[in-house]
Design a protein around this motif. Structure first.
Motif, PDB file in Angstrom:
ATOM      1  N   SER A  47       0.967  -1.335  -0.008  1.00 29.57           N
ATOM      2  CA  SER A  47      -0.156  -0.004   0.187  1.00 29.57           C
ATOM      3  C   SER A  47       0.733   1.202   0.017  1.00 29.57           C
ATOM      4  O   SER A  47       0.404   2.193  -0.730  1.00 29.57           O
ATOM      5  N   LEU A  48       1.989   1.210   0.921  1.00 26.00           N
ATOM      6  CA  LEU A  48       3.092   2.510   0.951  1.00 26.00           C
ATOM      7  C   LEU A  48       3.414   2.621  -0.586  1.00 26.00           C
ATOM      8  O   LEU A  48       3.515   3.688  -0.879  1.00 26.00           O
ATOM      9  N   SER A  49       4.006   1.252  -1.190  1.00 22.31           N
ATOM     10  CA  SER A  49       4.436   1.386  -2.555  1.00 22.31           C
ATOM     11  C   SER A  49       3.725   2.141  -3.338  1.00 22.31           C
ATOM     12  O   SER A  49       3.729   3.021  -4.261  1.00 22.31           O
ATOM     13  N   ARG A  50       2.412   1.689  -3.442  1.00 22.65           N
ATOM     14  CA  ARG A  50       1.306   2.085  -4.460  1.00 22.65           C
ATOM     15  C   ARG A  50       1.122   3.539  -4.116  1.00 22.65           C
ATOM     16  O   ARG A  50       1.194   4.422  -5.135  1.00 22.65           O
ATOM     17  N   ASN A  51       0.693   4.062  -3.099  1.00 24.20           N
ATOM     18  CA  ASN A  51       0.459   5.611  -2.688  1.00 24.20           C
ATOM     19  C   ASN A  51       1.517   6.405  -2.984  1.00 24.20           C
ATOM     20  O   ASN A  51       1.476   7.650  -3.668  1.00 24.20           O
ATOM     21  N   ALA A  52       2.952   5.945  -2.647  1.00 27.65           N
ATOM     22  CA  ALA A  52       4.065   6.768  -2.999  1.00 27.65           C
ATOM     23  C   ALA A  52       4.317   6.946  -4.508  1.00 27.65           C
ATOM     24  O   ALA A  52       4.779   7.777  -5.016  1.00 27.65           O
ATOM     25  N   SER A  53       4.198   5.759  -5.013  1.00 30.24           N
ATOM     26  CA  SER A  53       4.357   5.751  -6.603  1.00 30.24           C
ATOM     27  C   SER A  53       3.324   6.823  -7.288  1.00 30.24           C
ATOM     28  O   SER A  53       3.566   7.566  -8.057  1.00 30.24           O
ATOM     29  N   ARG A  54       2.152   6.699  -6.915  1.00 34.03           N
ATOM     30  CA  ARG A  54       1.168   7.686  -7.328  1.00 34.03           C
ATOM     31  C   ARG A  54       1.453   9.282  -7.160  1.00 34.03           C
ATOM     32  O   ARG A  54       1.406   9.820  -7.981  1.00 34.03           O
ATOM     33  N   ALA A  55       2.035   9.365  -5.857  1.00 34.83           N
ATOM     34  CA  ALA A  55       2.276  10.781  -5.714  1.00 34.83           C
ATOM     35  C   ALA A  55       3.513  11.127  -6.539  1.00 34.83           C
ATOM     36  O   ALA A  55       3.610  12.296  -6.808  1.00 34.83           O
ATOM     37  N   LEU A  56       4.614  10.167  -6.748  1.00 33.64           N
ATOM     38  CA  LEU A  56       5.639  10.585  -7.498  1.00 33.64           C
ATOM     39  C   LEU A  56       5.283  10.821  -8.828  1.00 33.64           C
ATOM     40  O   LEU A  56       5.774  11.815  -9.555  1.00 33.64           O
ATOM     41  N   ARG A  57       4.418  10.024  -9.523  1.00 31.84           N
ATOM     42  CA  ARG A  57       3.835  10.146 -10.959  1.00 31.84           C
ATOM     43  C   ARG A  57       3.160  11.497 -11.109  1.00 31.84           C
ATOM     44  O   ARG A  57       3.354  12.092 -12.107  1.00 31.84           O
ATOM     45  N   LYS A  58       2.302  11.983  -9.968  1.00 39.12           N
ATOM     46  CA  LYS A  58       1.491  13.133 -10.040  1.00 39.12           C
ATOM     47  C   LYS A  58       2.589  14.266 -10.266  1.00 39.12           C
ATOM     48  O   LYS A  58       2.344  15.334 -10.922  1.00 39.12           O
ATOM     49  N   ALA A  59       3.808  14.201  -9.198  1.00 40.38           N
ATOM     50  CA  ALA A  59       4.615  15.175  -9.410  1.00 40.38           C
ATOM     51  C   ALA A  59       5.616  15.179 -10.556  1.00 40.38           C
ATOM     52  O   ALA A  59       6.516  16.025 -10.554  1.00 40.38           O
ATOM     53  N   GLY A  60       5.459  14.244 -11.549  1.00 37.36           N
ATOM     54  CA  GLY A  60       6.320  14.126 -12.862  1.00 37.36           C
ATOM     55  C   GLY A  60       7.479  13.461 -12.546  1.00 37.36           C
ATOM     56  O   GLY A  60       8.525  13.349 -13.523  1.00 37.36           O
ATOM     57  N   TYR A  61       7.770  12.787 -11.477  1.00 34.26           N
ATOM     58  CA  TYR A  61       8.944  11.575 -11.372  1.00 34.26           C
ATOM     59  C   TYR A  61       8.623  10.271 -11.698  1.00 34.26           C
ATOM     60  O   TYR A  61       8.320   9.271 -10.855  1.00 34.26           O
ATOM     61  N   THR A  62       8.308  10.199 -12.943  1.00 30.55           N
ATOM     62  CA  THR A  62       7.902   8.996 -13.453  1.00 30.55           C
ATOM     63  C   THR A  62       8.931   7.596 -13.376  1.00 30.55           C
ATOM     64  O   THR A  62       8.421   6.477 -12.866  1.00 30.55           O
TER      65      THR A  62
END
Length: 352
Positions: A47-62
């Motif tokens: 869950s942590l990985s999924r939420n962190a990944s979503r936040a990174l993608r939204k900020a442009g850190y694909t």
């Protein structure tokens, strides 16, 4: 001509990430015969990985988002850490060997959880220890609302701020990505100099400035070295142990098993089990090796001692109370030493 040489970068970079999965996963989560506790914390980690990944993608850190959200997991930092994500543009026109990608992620993960507000409260020159061979990064420029680490600007603070994990975005890697800087192999990263306090001879570290005890540091190191079960157990009873340690001089030897096997048990039983793995004095592996067979080692549990069995024919390491030391001197400092052992010691009432 130069642009055509790098036209295949995106393909090569994706391949590097895929091939690096096994190497990084093995480093962050070493295999163990007793791995049942990992099943308890896996949902939280995913869950942590999924939420962190979503936040990174939204900020442009694909690219960083892809690293944190892969199956099987590519990079799952331990609890109470801070990850500094590298901006996508910093990878442009660069090909990364697998070993370098692995080292880079570890060097961008510190052993202390810190929000941007926490970081800005500390002076220039403060150092933070990373998961890469205990090498440091340094706060090289601290202003009212801006921060540079290793002379790299923190451009996107607090991209993700969870209970056990924080992510900040940075404009570039903390160590160069140039090919000529990779010729030194795994020693390409050199820790920056930590500025000394005016009133002390020791360097300023982030842990010192937050008054984090060395016990907490040991908890973090255990989590990063694959002893998450014992790290969780030690953390849960740390308050009492840390307080009592003042009575025995604050030095200690900790024997860390891969699985304590008592997570979820009553607090009193868990506390006693952890204390059975702690000696109120610092004893290195070399010193243990030199002790005569049948030497008793006093633990911090009254009336329960460990016994030196020495080196047995069928076990290559020193054996204590029937348990082999498999990772000697896993962590050492002036007052502490941690040894990894093959399994937990048995308490008297559980074997009666």
């Amino acid at each position: 001509m130069a642009s055509s040489c790098w036209c295949w970068f995106s393909v090569y970079f994706a391949a590097s990430i895929t091939l690096g999965v096994i190497a990084i996963t093995a480093t962050i989560h070493p295999s163990s015969k007793n791995s049942s506790p990992s099943q308890e914390i896996t949902p939280l980690t995913q869950s942590l990985s999924r939420n962190a990944s979503r936040a990174l993608r939204k900020a442009g850190y694909t690219h960083m988002a892809d690293l944190l959200h892969r199956s099987p997991p590519f990079f799952l930092p331990p609890q109470n850490t801070t990850f500094f994500a590298i901006k996508d543009s910093a990878f442009r026109n660069t090909s990364l060997p697998r070993w370098f990608l692995k080292s880079l992620l570890l060097y961008h993960t510190t052993t202390t959880k810190a929000s941007m507000k926490d970081l800005l409260h500390h002076p220039t020159g403060t150092c933070m220890e990373t998961l890469f061979r205990q090498k440091n990064i340094s706060l090289t420029k601290v202003q009212r609302k801006s921060l540079e680490i290793n002379h790299v600007k923190v451009s996107n603070p607090d991209i993700f701020h969870g209970e056990h994990f924080v992510i900040h975005g940075v404009l570039a890697p903390f160590s160069p990505l140039r090919r000529q800087d990779l010729q030194g192999g795994s020693d390409f990263i050199h820790s920056p100099t930590c500025r000394s306090n005016q009133n002390a001879t020791n360097s300023t570290t982030f842990a010192d400035s937050k008054n984090v005890s060395e016990w907490n540091r040991i908890v973090q190191v255990l989590g990063s070295k694959g002893y998450s079960s014992f790290s969780i157990a030690l953390h849960s009873v740390l308050g009492g142990i840390e307080k009592d340690s003042m009575n025995w001089g604050s030095s200690a030897t900790i024997f860390a098993p891969p699985d304590l096997g008592l997570i979820g048990y009553p607090a009193t039983l868990l506390d006693r089990a952890v204390r059975l793995h702690v000696l109120p004095q610092r004893i290195t592996y070399r010193e243990l090796s030199s002790l005569p067979v049948r030497t008793l080692l006093k633990t911090v549990v009254p009336g329960e001692d460990l016994e030196v069995d020495g080196v047995l024919d069928f076990m290559p390491g020193v054996v204590i109370s029937g348990v082999e030391i498999v990772a000697p001197d896993l962590f050492t400092s002036e007052k502490f030493v941690v040894h990894g052992i093959s399994r937990a010691f048995k308490m008297a009432e559980l074997t009666a």
